[in-house]
Design an enzyme around this catalytic site. Structure first.
Site, PDB file in Angstrom:
ATOM      1  N   ARG A   1       4.954  14.242   8.153  1.00 18.27           N
ATOM      2  CA  ARG A   1       4.714  13.782   6.594  1.00 18.27           C
ATOM      3  C   ARG A   1       3.244  13.616   6.617  1.00 18.27           C
ATOM      4  O   ARG A   1       2.502  14.058   5.728  1.00 18.27           O
ATOM      5  CB  ARG A   1       5.502  12.804   6.050  1.00 18.27           C
ATOM      6  CG  ARG A   1       5.312  12.688   4.705  1.00 18.27           C
ATOM      7  CD  ARG A   1       6.351  11.720   4.162  1.00 18.27           C
ATOM      8  NE  ARG A   1       6.220  10.538   4.395  1.00 18.27           N
ATOM      9  CZ  ARG A   1       6.934   9.489   4.088  1.00 18.27           C
ATOM     10  NH1 ARG A   1       7.958   9.547   3.371  1.00 18.27           N
ATOM     11  NH2 ARG A   1       6.728   8.170   4.623  1.00 18.27           N
TER      12      ARG A   1
ATOM     13  N   TYR B   1      -1.383   7.386   4.010  1.00 17.57           N
ATOM     14  CA  TYR B   1      -1.126   6.466   4.810  1.00 17.57           C
ATOM     15  C   TYR B   1       0.650   6.876   5.350  1.00 17.57           C
ATOM     16  O   TYR B   1       1.256   7.586   4.667  1.00 17.57           O
ATOM     17  CB  TYR B   1      -1.251   4.942   4.428  1.00 17.57           C
ATOM     18  CG  TYR B   1      -0.275   5.050   3.198  1.00 17.57           C
ATOM     19  CD1 TYR B   1      -0.306   5.503   1.827  1.00 17.57           C
ATOM     20  CD2 TYR B   1       0.919   3.965   3.338  1.00 17.57           C
ATOM     21  CE1 TYR B   1       0.665   5.207   0.776  1.00 17.57           C
ATOM     22  CE2 TYR B   1       1.775   3.427   2.361  1.00 17.57           C
ATOM     23  CZ  TYR B   1       1.525   4.305   1.199  1.00 17.57           C
ATOM     24  OH  TYR B   1       2.432   4.162   0.049  1.00 17.57           O
TER      25      TYR B   1
ATOM     26  N   GLU C   1      12.514   7.959  -8.813  1.00 21.09           N
ATOM     27  CA  GLU C   1      12.701   7.257  -7.508  1.00 21.09           C
ATOM     28  C   GLU C   1      12.126   5.635  -7.794  1.00 21.09           C
ATOM     29  O   GLU C   1      11.782   5.436  -9.079  1.00 21.09           O
ATOM     30  CB  GLU C   1      11.743   7.618  -6.380  1.00 21.09           C
ATOM     31  CG  GLU C   1      10.085   7.780  -6.690  1.00 21.09           C
ATOM     32  CD  GLU C   1       9.455   8.494  -5.535  1.00 21.09           C
ATOM     33  OE1 GLU C   1       9.918   8.376  -4.303  1.00 21.09           O
ATOM     34  OE2 GLU C   1       8.206   8.698  -5.863  1.00 21.09           O
TER      35      GLU C   1
ATOM     36  N   LEU D   1       8.191  11.310  -3.607  1.00 18.09           N
ATOM     37  CA  LEU D   1       7.972  11.158  -2.116  1.00 18.09           C
ATOM     38  C   LEU D   1       9.400  11.431  -1.416  1.00 18.09           C
ATOM     39  O   LEU D   1      10.151  10.942  -1.850  1.00 18.09           O
ATOM     40  CB  LEU D   1       7.215  10.028  -1.645  1.00 18.09           C
ATOM     41  CG  LEU D   1       6.912   9.833  -0.369  1.00 18.09           C
ATOM     42  CD1 LEU D   1       5.441  10.471  -0.214  1.00 18.09           C
ATOM     43  CD2 LEU D   1       6.700   8.505   0.301  1.00 18.09           C
TER      44      LEU D   1
ATOM     45  N   LYS E   1       1.399  11.337   0.368  1.00 14.92           N
ATOM     46  CA  LYS E   1       1.523   9.832   0.474  1.00 14.92           C
ATOM     47  C   LYS E   1       0.162   9.360   0.507  1.00 14.92           C
ATOM     48  O   LYS E   1      -0.376   9.093   1.692  1.00 14.92           O
ATOM     49  CB  LYS E   1       2.335   9.567   1.821  1.00 14.92           C
ATOM     50  CG  LYS E   1       2.821   8.175   1.716  1.00 14.92           C
ATOM     51  CD  LYS E   1       3.977   7.808   2.871  1.00 14.92           C
ATOM     52  CE  LYS E   1       4.143   6.381   2.852  1.00 14.92           C
ATOM     53  NZ  LYS E   1       4.934   5.715   1.661  1.00 14.92           N
TER      54      LYS E   1
ATOM     55  N   ARG F   1     -21.756   8.106  -2.532  1.00 16.21           N
ATOM     56  CA  ARG F   1     -20.608   8.249  -3.530  1.00 16.21           C
ATOM     57  C   ARG F   1     -20.790   9.100  -4.521  1.00 16.21           C
ATOM     58  O   ARG F   1     -21.718   9.077  -5.436  1.00 16.21           O
ATOM     59  CB  ARG F   1     -20.465   6.953  -4.142  1.00 16.21           C
ATOM     60  CG  ARG F   1     -19.180   6.939  -5.203  1.00 16.21           C
ATOM     61  CD  ARG F   1     -18.992   5.607  -5.817  1.00 16.21           C
ATOM     62  NE  ARG F   1     -18.032   5.700  -6.726  1.00 16.21           N
ATOM     63  CZ  ARG F   1     -17.953   6.500  -8.053  1.00 16.21           C
ATOM     64  NH1 ARG F   1     -18.956   7.056  -8.198  1.00 16.21           N
ATOM     65  NH2 ARG F   1     -16.874   6.669  -8.411  1.00 16.21           N
TER      66      ARG F   1
ATOM     67  N   HIS G   1     -18.257  12.185  -6.371  1.00 17.85           N
ATOM     68  CA  HIS G   1     -16.927  12.616  -6.379  1.00 17.85           C
ATOM     69  C   HIS G   1     -16.672  13.739  -5.512  1.00 17.85           C
ATOM     70  O   HIS G   1     -15.280  13.863  -4.696  1.00 17.85           O
ATOM     71  CB  HIS G   1     -16.281  13.075  -7.815  1.00 17.85           C
ATOM     72  CG  HIS G   1     -16.213  11.780  -8.869  1.00 17.85           C
ATOM     73  ND1 HIS G   1     -17.107  11.113  -8.982  1.00 17.85           N
ATOM     74  CD2 HIS G   1     -14.891  11.386  -9.245  1.00 17.85           C
ATOM     75  CE1 HIS G   1     -16.750  10.085 -10.027  1.00 17.85           C
ATOM     76  NE2 HIS G   1     -15.056  10.294 -10.111  1.00 17.85           N
TER      77      HIS G   1
HETATM   78  N1  PDD Z   1       6.978   3.582   0.649  1.00 14.93           N
HETATM   79  N2  PDD Z   1       8.957   6.510  -2.353  1.00 14.93           N
HETATM   80  C1  PDD Z   1       7.704   5.858  -2.567  1.00 14.93           C
HETATM   81  C2  PDD Z   1       7.015   6.010  -3.964  1.00 14.93           C
HETATM   82  C3  PDD Z   1       7.490   4.866  -1.459  1.00 14.93           C
HETATM   83  O1  PDD Z   1       6.312   4.493  -1.668  1.00 14.93           O
HETATM   84  C4  PDD Z   1       8.225   4.864  -0.562  1.00 14.93           C
HETATM   85  C5  PDD Z   1       7.889   4.048   0.853  1.00 14.93           C
HETATM   86  C6  PDD Z   1       9.361   5.851  -0.559  1.00 14.93           C
HETATM   87  C7  PDD Z   1      10.212   5.762   0.805  1.00 14.93           C
HETATM   88  O2  PDD Z   1       9.793   6.411   2.044  1.00 14.93           O
HETATM   89  P1  PDD Z   1      10.181   6.282   3.181  1.00 14.93           P
HETATM   90  O3  PDD Z   1      11.697   6.512   3.464  1.00 14.93           O
HETATM   91  O4  PDD Z   1       9.488   6.991   3.946  1.00 14.93           O
HETATM   92  O5  PDD Z   1       9.854   4.687   3.688  1.00 14.93           O
HETATM   93  C8  PDD Z   1       9.650   6.584  -1.578  1.00 14.93           C
HETATM   94  C9  PDD Z   1       6.391   2.627   1.938  1.00 14.93           C
HETATM   95  C10 PDD Z   1       7.367   1.816   2.817  1.00 14.93           C
HETATM   96  C11 PDD Z   1       5.200   1.647   1.211  1.00 14.93           C
HETATM   97  O6  PDD Z   1       4.293   2.047   0.579  1.00 14.93           O
HETATM   98  O7  PDD Z   1       5.141   0.424   1.674  1.00 14.93           O
END
Ligand code: PDD
Length: 290
Positions: A56, A37, A183, A207, A151, A105, A107
């Site tokens: 990305r 996503y 993070e 991420l 992501k 379903r 895996h």
């Molecule tokens: N999340 N790290 C993680 C684990 C994240 O889920 C996100 C963003 C970021 C920052 O990434 P970016 O600058 O691309 O938004 C870092 C989004 C906003 C979410 O899951 O809602």
């Protein structure tokens, strides 16, 4: 409050006042979190930093061996169409999700399923007060898998950490793996020490945020020294300034960690400079579809 009326649903623009999307019980996103996503910021109807988000997204899909027949250009065109169809001119986000598709379903996935793709717009105001005065965070063990660079839809550790933070009156959880600060639960993290910015390297443990990348490029432009280097929790307490970055957070100062103030809980000058410069990246652009 609901999302905006028209949604992108498997290549069609669906009017949700007449029709609701149908999701098969055996959709792999639903059963396995088998998908990826993006959350893309919309400022006054304009998509912000769209290209890096799309880059990305395709990288995440590649790492998950998820193939989409849609090209990047076609996907971008449909996001513009989504904005136009909803005549969206406010501040909001686009949530875009691509999952493996429907299969009985088991895996193991096969390559013949058609990916499910959807996107919708939701109004979202900028968290202006938090940005100005900063937020509090807690530390939480980083118990995620070792491919945090993808992501993917699998966000349970992030969800649990974020909820724990909220219960303690905090807006974010700062994740710590083997003593190293990685993070936030939904954001990246930076600290400033003696005029230099530090942030965790973009490897499989974080991420590589789009705002993170943008702030790194701004630091170069503004001649602020920057090291992509890992650090520990005690470095955060000793930092001159700290902030999170993210699509919805922008440049979000951290003032208190686990109840202890960092630099008397004041927002620092480098943070303010980056906030101001970041804001210029969206306050000068005009609505694309008018
Ligand atoms: N999340 N790290 C993680 C684990 C994240 O889920 C996100 C963003 C970021 C920052 O990434 P970016 O600058 O691309 O938004 C870092 C989004 C906003 C979410 O899951 O809602």
């Amino acid at each position: 409050m609901k999302y905006e009326r028209f949604i992108l649903w498997n290549g069609k623009m669906l009017d949700t006042t007449n029709e609701q999307p149908h999701i098969d019980l055996e959709e792999r996103g639903l059963q396995f979190g088998d998908g990826v996503y993006e959350v893309i910021r919309v400022y006054k109807g304009t998509l912000h930093l769209l290209d890096p988000h799309i880059t990305r997204l395709y990288r995440s899909m590649e790492e998950m061996e998820l193939t989409l027949s849609l090209s990047k250009a076609e996907l971008i065109a449909s996001l513009y169409e989504l904005l136009a169809k909803n005549q969206f001119q406010e501040d909001g986000i686009i949530y875009l999700q691509i999952s493996r598709g429907v299969q009985p379903r088991v895996h193991t996935f096969s390559f013949d399923a058609t990916p499910t793709i959807y996107a919708y717009i939701r109004k979202k105001e900028r968290p202006a007060l938090w940005i100005e005065y900063g937020i509090r965070a807690i530390t939480e063990p980083d118990v995620r898998w070792l491919r945090c660079d993808i992501k993917s839809l699998n966000l349970i550790p992030n969800v649990l950490a974020s909820t724990k933070a909220e219960r303690k009156g905090c807006k974010e959880a700062l994740l710590v793996r083997n003593g190293i600060v990685t993070e936030g639960s939904h954001s990246n993290f930076f600290l400033v020490k003696n005029g230099t910015l530090y942030t965790h390297p973009a490897n499989h443990l974080i991420l590589n945020g789009i705002v993170r990348q943008y702030i790194i490029s701004l630091a170069h432009t503004l001649h602020i020294p920057l090291q992509e280097e890992s650090f520990r929790v005690h470095d955060v307490y000793k930092a001159d300034e700290c902030f999170f970055t993210g699509t919805t957070f922008e440049v979000m100062p951290l003032t208190h960690l686990d109840g202890t103030a960092i630099q008397n809980g004041q927002v620092g000058p480098i943070t303010k400079l980056l906030q101001k410069t970041f804001m210029q990246s969206f306050s000068t652009s005009s609505v694309f579809w008018s």
